[in-house]
Each structure stands twice: as structure tokens, then as C-alpha cells.
Design a protein around this motif. Sequence first.
Motif, PDB file in Angstrom:
ATOM      1  N   GLY A  69       0.844  -1.198   0.000  1.00  0.00           N
ATOM      2  CA  GLY A  69       0.000   0.000   0.000  1.00  0.00           C
ATOM      3  C   GLY A  69       0.876   1.243   0.000  1.00  0.00           C
ATOM      4  O   GLY A  69       2.108   1.148  -0.115  1.00  0.00           O
ATOM      5  N   ALA A  70       0.224   2.375   0.145  1.00  0.00           N
ATOM      6  CA  ALA A  70       0.978   3.629   0.122  1.00  0.00           C
ATOM      7  C   ALA A  70       1.751   3.845   1.415  1.00  0.00           C
ATOM      8  O   ALA A  70       2.820   4.453   1.409  1.00  0.00           O
ATOM      9  CB  ALA A  70       0.044   4.800  -0.137  1.00  0.00           C
ATOM     10  N   THR A  71       1.241   3.351   2.515  1.00  0.00           N
ATOM     11  CA  THR A  71       1.974   3.483   3.774  1.00  0.00           C
ATOM     12  C   THR A  71       3.335   2.803   3.647  1.00  0.00           C
ATOM     13  O   THR A  71       4.374   3.385   3.970  1.00  0.00           O
ATOM     14  CB  THR A  71       1.169   2.851   4.932  1.00  0.00           C
ATOM     15  OG1 THR A  71      -0.072   3.543   5.059  1.00  0.00           O
ATOM     16  CG2 THR A  71       1.938   2.935   6.246  1.00  0.00           C
ATOM     17  N   ASN A  74       5.625   4.725   1.201  1.00  0.00           N
ATOM     18  CA  ASN A  74       6.234   5.900   1.833  1.00  0.00           C
ATOM     19  C   ASN A  74       7.367   5.491   2.775  1.00  0.00           C
ATOM     20  O   ASN A  74       8.427   6.121   2.803  1.00  0.00           O
ATOM     21  CB  ASN A  74       5.183   6.685   2.629  1.00  0.00           C
ATOM     22  CG  ASN A  74       4.205   7.432   1.738  1.00  0.00           C
ATOM     23  OD1 ASN A  74       4.433   7.605   0.541  1.00  0.00           O
ATOM     24  ND2 ASN A  74       3.085   7.867   2.313  1.00  0.00           N
ATOM     25  N   HIS A  99       0.416  13.292   4.898  1.00  0.00           N
ATOM     26  CA  HIS A  99      -0.242  12.184   5.591  1.00  0.00           C
ATOM     27  C   HIS A  99       0.692  11.678   6.695  1.00  0.00           C
ATOM     28  O   HIS A  99       1.908  11.798   6.593  1.00  0.00           O
ATOM     29  CB  HIS A  99      -0.501  11.061   4.577  1.00  0.00           C
ATOM     30  CG  HIS A  99      -1.423  10.001   5.060  1.00  0.00           C
ATOM     31  ND1 HIS A  99      -0.981   8.896   5.744  1.00  0.00           N
ATOM     32  CD2 HIS A  99      -2.763   9.865   4.958  1.00  0.00           C
ATOM     33  CE1 HIS A  99      -2.020   8.129   6.039  1.00  0.00           C
ATOM     34  NE2 HIS A  99      -3.105   8.688   5.575  1.00  0.00           N
ATOM     35  N   ALA A 101       1.601   8.872   7.230  1.00  0.00           N
ATOM     36  CA  ALA A 101       2.519   7.857   6.693  1.00  0.00           C
ATOM     37  C   ALA A 101       3.798   8.466   6.131  1.00  0.00           C
ATOM     38  O   ALA A 101       4.710   7.739   5.729  1.00  0.00           O
ATOM     39  CB  ALA A 101       1.817   7.017   5.625  1.00  0.00           C
ATOM     40  N   MET A 146       3.582  15.754  -0.922  1.00  0.00           N
ATOM     41  CA  MET A 146       2.483  15.016  -1.545  1.00  0.00           C
ATOM     42  C   MET A 146       1.956  15.729  -2.778  1.00  0.00           C
ATOM     43  O   MET A 146       2.014  16.946  -2.883  1.00  0.00           O
ATOM     44  CB  MET A 146       1.365  14.751  -0.532  1.00  0.00           C
ATOM     45  CG  MET A 146       0.570  15.972  -0.123  1.00  0.00           C
ATOM     46  SD  MET A 146      -0.270  15.810   1.503  1.00  0.00           S
ATOM     47  CE  MET A 146      -0.932  14.181   1.491  1.00  0.00           C
ATOM     48  N   ASN A 150      -5.064  14.701   1.021  1.00  0.00           N
ATOM     49  CA  ASN A 150      -6.221  13.821   1.208  1.00  0.00           C
ATOM     50  C   ASN A 150      -7.396  14.494   1.902  1.00  0.00           C
ATOM     51  O   ASN A 150      -8.532  14.106   1.710  1.00  0.00           O
ATOM     52  CB  ASN A 150      -5.802  12.571   1.985  1.00  0.00           C
ATOM     53  CG  ASN A 150      -4.954  12.878   3.194  1.00  0.00           C
ATOM     54  OD1 ASN A 150      -3.929  13.559   3.100  1.00  0.00           O
ATOM     55  ND2 ASN A 150      -5.373  12.392   4.349  1.00  0.00           N
ATOM     56  N   ASP A 175       4.075  11.572  -2.375  1.00  0.00           N
ATOM     57  CA  ASP A 175       2.979  10.670  -2.023  1.00  0.00           C
ATOM     58  C   ASP A 175       1.797  11.094  -2.898  1.00  0.00           C
ATOM     59  O   ASP A 175       1.163  12.112  -2.641  1.00  0.00           O
ATOM     60  CB  ASP A 175       2.662  10.828  -0.532  1.00  0.00           C
ATOM     61  CG  ASP A 175       1.472   9.978  -0.099  1.00  0.00           C
ATOM     62  OD1 ASP A 175       0.820   9.356  -0.965  1.00  0.00           O
ATOM     63  OD2 ASP A 175       1.199   9.933   1.117  1.00  0.00           O
ATOM     64  N   THR A 177      -0.890   9.258  -3.537  1.00  0.00           N
ATOM     65  CA  THR A 177      -2.013   8.355  -3.245  1.00  0.00           C
ATOM     66  C   THR A 177      -3.356   8.932  -3.654  1.00  0.00           C
ATOM     67  O   THR A 177      -4.211   8.223  -4.177  1.00  0.00           O
ATOM     68  CB  THR A 177      -2.020   8.035  -1.736  1.00  0.00           C
ATOM     69  OG1 THR A 177      -0.736   7.532  -1.395  1.00  0.00           O
ATOM     70  CG2 THR A 177      -3.077   7.016  -1.393  1.00  0.00           C
ATOM     71  N   GLN A 178      -3.554  10.224  -3.405  1.00  0.00           N
ATOM     72  CA  GLN A 178      -4.864  10.823  -3.700  1.00  0.00           C
ATOM     73  C   GLN A 178      -4.935  11.413  -5.096  1.00  0.00           C
ATOM     74  O   GLN A 178      -6.007  11.825  -5.535  1.00  0.00           O
ATOM     75  CB  GLN A 178      -5.197  11.896  -2.661  1.00  0.00           C
ATOM     76  CG  GLN A 178      -5.389  11.354  -1.254  1.00  0.00           C
ATOM     77  CD  GLN A 178      -6.653  10.505  -1.106  1.00  0.00           C
ATOM     78  OE1 GLN A 178      -7.511  10.448  -1.993  1.00  0.00           O
ATOM     79  NE2 GLN A 178      -6.784   9.822   0.021  1.00  0.00           N
ATOM     80  N   SER A 198      -1.674   3.870  -4.038  1.00  0.00           N
ATOM     81  CA  SER A 198      -2.381   2.811  -3.331  1.00  0.00           C
ATOM     82  C   SER A 198      -3.595   2.338  -4.128  1.00  0.00           C
ATOM     83  O   SER A 198      -4.360   3.162  -4.646  1.00  0.00           O
ATOM     84  CB  SER A 198      -2.835   3.364  -1.976  1.00  0.00           C
ATOM     85  OG  SER A 198      -3.570   2.387  -1.286  1.00  0.00           O
ATOM     86  N   HIS A 200      -6.513   0.945  -3.305  1.00  0.00           N
ATOM     87  CA  HIS A 200      -7.904   1.163  -2.893  1.00  0.00           C
ATOM     88  C   HIS A 200      -8.400   2.598  -3.040  1.00  0.00           C
ATOM     89  O   HIS A 200      -9.560   2.885  -2.795  1.00  0.00           O
ATOM     90  CB  HIS A 200      -8.151   0.632  -1.476  1.00  0.00           C
ATOM     91  CG  HIS A 200      -7.514   1.407  -0.365  1.00  0.00           C
ATOM     92  ND1 HIS A 200      -8.250   2.200   0.481  1.00  0.00           N
ATOM     93  CD2 HIS A 200      -6.237   1.507   0.049  1.00  0.00           C
ATOM     94  CE1 HIS A 200      -7.438   2.738   1.393  1.00  0.00           C
ATOM     95  NE2 HIS A 200      -6.210   2.337   1.145  1.00  0.00           N
ATOM     96  N   LYS A 201      -7.507   3.497  -3.449  1.00  0.00           N
ATOM     97  CA  LYS A 201      -7.955   4.870  -3.677  1.00  0.00           C
ATOM     98  C   LYS A 201      -8.346   5.088  -5.133  1.00  0.00           C
ATOM     99  O   LYS A 201      -8.773   6.169  -5.506  1.00  0.00           O
ATOM    100  CB  LYS A 201      -6.852   5.862  -3.299  1.00  0.00           C
ATOM    101  CG  LYS A 201      -6.272   5.678  -1.914  1.00  0.00           C
ATOM    102  CD  LYS A 201      -7.171   6.154  -0.810  1.00  0.00           C
ATOM    103  CE  LYS A 201      -6.462   5.954   0.526  1.00  0.00           C
ATOM    104  NZ  LYS A 201      -7.183   6.516   1.643  1.00  0.00           N
ATOM    105  N   CYS A 325      -7.815   7.921   8.215  1.00  0.00           N
ATOM    106  CA  CYS A 325      -6.695   7.010   8.470  1.00  0.00           C
ATOM    107  C   CYS A 325      -6.187   7.139   9.898  1.00  0.00           C
ATOM    108  O   CYS A 325      -5.497   6.273  10.397  1.00  0.00           O
ATOM    109  CB  CYS A 325      -5.551   7.286   7.508  1.00  0.00           C
ATOM    110  SG  CYS A 325      -6.085   7.257   5.813  1.00  0.00           S
TER     111      CYS A 325
HETATM  112  N1  PLP Z   1      -1.050   8.710   1.777  1.00  0.00           N
HETATM  113  C1  PLP Z   1      -2.189   9.385   1.584  1.00  0.00           C
HETATM  114  C2  PLP Z   1      -2.145  10.773   1.048  1.00  0.00           C
HETATM  115  C3  PLP Z   1      -3.413   8.786   1.895  1.00  0.00           C
HETATM  116  O1  PLP Z   1      -4.544   9.469   1.700  1.00  0.00           O
HETATM  117  C4  PLP Z   1      -3.422   7.466   2.413  1.00  0.00           C
HETATM  118  C5  PLP Z   1      -4.678   6.810   2.807  1.00  0.00           C
HETATM  119  O2  PLP Z   1      -5.524   7.377   3.435  1.00  0.00           O
HETATM  120  C6  PLP Z   1      -2.206   6.800   2.580  1.00  0.00           C
HETATM  121  C7  PLP Z   1      -1.044   7.456   2.251  1.00  0.00           C
HETATM  122  C8  PLP Z   1      -2.140   5.403   3.103  1.00  0.00           C
HETATM  123  O3  PLP Z   1      -2.396   4.487   2.090  1.00  0.00           O
HETATM  124  P1  PLP Z   1      -2.593   2.939   2.368  1.00  0.00           P
HETATM  125  O4  PLP Z   1      -3.963   2.793   2.893  1.00  0.00           O
HETATM  126  O5  PLP Z   1      -2.448   2.285   1.029  1.00  0.00           O
HETATM  127  O6  PLP Z   1      -1.536   2.504   3.294  1.00  0.00           O
END
Ligand code: PLP
Length: 379
Positions: A69-71, A74, A99, A101, A146, A150, A175, A177-178, A198, A200-201, A325
Motif C-alpha cells: 500500500g501507500a503506507t 512511503n 499524511h 505515513a 504530496m 487527502n 505521495d 495516493t490521492q 495505493s 484502494h484509492k 486514516c
Molecule cells: N497517503 C495518503 C495521502 C493517503 O490518503 C493514504 C490513505 O488514506 C495513505 C497514504 C495510506 O495508504 P494505504 O492505505 O495504502 O496505506
Amino acid sequence: PIYLDYNATCPVDPRVLEAMLPYFTEHFGNAASRSHLLGWTAKDAVETAREQIAELLQASTKEIVFTSGATEANNLALKGVFESVFPQKNHIITVQTEHKAVLDVCLHLEKMGAETTFLQPDEFGSVTIEQIEEAIRPETFLISIMYANNEIGTIQEIEAIGTLAQKHKILFHSDATQAVGKVQIDVKAAKIDLLSLSGHKLYGPKGIGVLYINRNLKNQDLVAQMDGGKHERGFRSGTLNVPAIVGLGKACEIANAELLTESITLSKLRDCLEQGILSQIKGTKVNGNTNNRLPNLTNISFEGVDGELLLSSFRDIAVSSGSACTSASVEPSHVLKAIGVSDKLAYSSIRFSLGRFTNQEEIDFTIQYVKEVVETLRA
Ligand code: PLP
């Protein structure tokens, strides 16, 4: 309830699910098995997904490294680069609105000798190039900013940041992710060295993500945080999650084809929701940069209502306040705090995030519903 929390997570697109299903059953092979057809089939599927993902980012397939995932992406980016440059270099530049993370990884690295500059954004959530440049030191090895926030949706000047980082020979991690699947991304044009995303986004499954690693970075430049069978060119060991990877690939293919039309549809619906709320409910204000933000999101503060009561009263709509999160804590959002929103108002700020399956009827309902709830609570 009406789902308006797509930035927390998305449902899997039915087309994505369909693509994934055979890889749980008949094509269950290990992508690392070289000696039989089941392994090759799995490997082929993974490579197709890599192409689909690379295409969305304008990257090449060699630059895609799968993570959980993105966590994790990162963590790998920041810790991996730190481990390779420390103690010669130890300074990271990032922003207060990142975030957790990213922020918490920086705090972890500080315990190991890193120093971090957490830039303060302006009232819209943006940082300037001058601000970043002023923070650069001889020991700076990484700028981590980022792509899009988010909570408030603010998009940073990514290309200009990439150019600055390159000029100073500092690595640039974003990052995204969004942003992935919502805005067009070109990692080469933006001179991004490392990018997290990630599944799931963007309507893929949970538990799968990617760290894009520019091909110029070798294993000695980014130390693996997961050792083992040397999967993913040694950057991230562990048996590949083939169904999830296939799903992420399909999700990227769909995003690539539909991103432009979808972002227009979503921004129209979002604007309708925002205008409806602002015009019909007094004491409301939009947080974030309305000139440069994600198309699917609006973050609105409601004056004169108790935040916790507000959120718990929204039974017919699924929205969030602050970051889902980190929703275990009831602290005011660190993002809203950083852009100067008072604690009190931060508690009563709501993120509405729309997505692929949002329609006009739901928006019309939401406007009336929010109006009723807020008026009742204020009365
Ligand atoms: N980075 C951002 C900007 C996010 O919005 C999120 C999820 O909310 C994450 C990282 C974490 O992603 P993951 O759920 O894939 O670990």
C-alpha cells in the motif's frame, strides 16, 4: 447511507473484481515459480499489470515496485533513502500537511539521526518554491511533498518542485495516493524520483500499492526494508499478491481511459454540492485551494455546531472529518490546523469526497440533508 468518503477508500470497480477472480482460483500460481505453467501465467499477469500502471504514470515497467500500500511505499522511500545516505546526509524537507505515513516516518528517522524541516503551508495548503529552496541545506537528501492532499485536496506545484530538487541534486518523493487516477500524472515531466500510490484509492483492492522508483536509482541508493527472496529487483521481497496486482493494473487501465471525462463529471457534481451548501447554509466556508485541488472533493467548515455531534448526526451520509486514516484519535485535523483553521472550527469541518458511483440525485439529497441537520443542531 450515501457514500461520500471516496478519499478514505473506494469500492472495487466490478470490472476490477472480474479481472482479479481467476487469479484466486485457476491461476493461483506463484509469480516467482519458473518451472511450470502456473508460475508463468501468474508472472505474465503481473507483467501486464506493471504495464498498465506504468502507462498511467508515464513510467516504464522496470520502475514499478509492488508494496502492500501507500503506507509501505512511503516507508520504503524515506527509510530506504535515509539508510543509504546517512550519516553523510541527514536532512529531509516535507510539509506539515502530509499524511501521517510520511510525517511519522520522519519522526521515526529523527530518532535515528535525521533532521526534518516541516514546512508551514499557506492558508490554502500550498507551499512555495522559494520556501522549499530556503530550507535546503548541504545535508538535504530528500524532498517529500504530496501530490494532492487527502483532506483538503490542495494540489502542489509538483513540476516546479521536481525541477528545484533536480537543480540541487536532491531526491524528490511524492505521495501521490490521492492524485493517481484523479489527475494526470507524468513522473518524467515532473522529475519525480519516487512516487507512492495505493490500489484502494482508485477502485482497486486494499492492501496493494506501488513505489515508483526512477530507473536511475539502484539498490544501493534505496535500501530494501523487507529482505528475503529478492523479489521486485531486490527492493521489496515477499511473494507477490497476484490477484491484487491484477486488480490494481486493471484499475489503472480504467483510470487511464476514463480519468478526463470522470474528473469533469466529478468536479461538476462537487461544485453543485459545494455551491448548494454554501448558498443555503450560513456560516460555511471551504477549506483548501479552490483554484488547484482534486476534482472530487470539498472540505467545508460549519460554524456554530459541535463537531462530534455534527458527524454523529450524519446518519444518512457517509463523510469524514479530518483524516479517516487516523480516526482512532479525536484530535483536530493536523491539516486544518496547519492552514490556520481554529481547533473549534476544525472539529466541525467535513470532507465530502465524491467518486465514480456518485450521482446527481445523491448530491441533491445531501444538500438538503446537511441543511436540515445543521439547522437542527444550531437551533
Ligand atoms: N497517503 C495518503 C495521502 C493517503 O490518503 C493514504 C490513505 O488514506 C495513505 C497514504 C495510506 O495508504 P494505504 O492505505 O495504502 O496505506
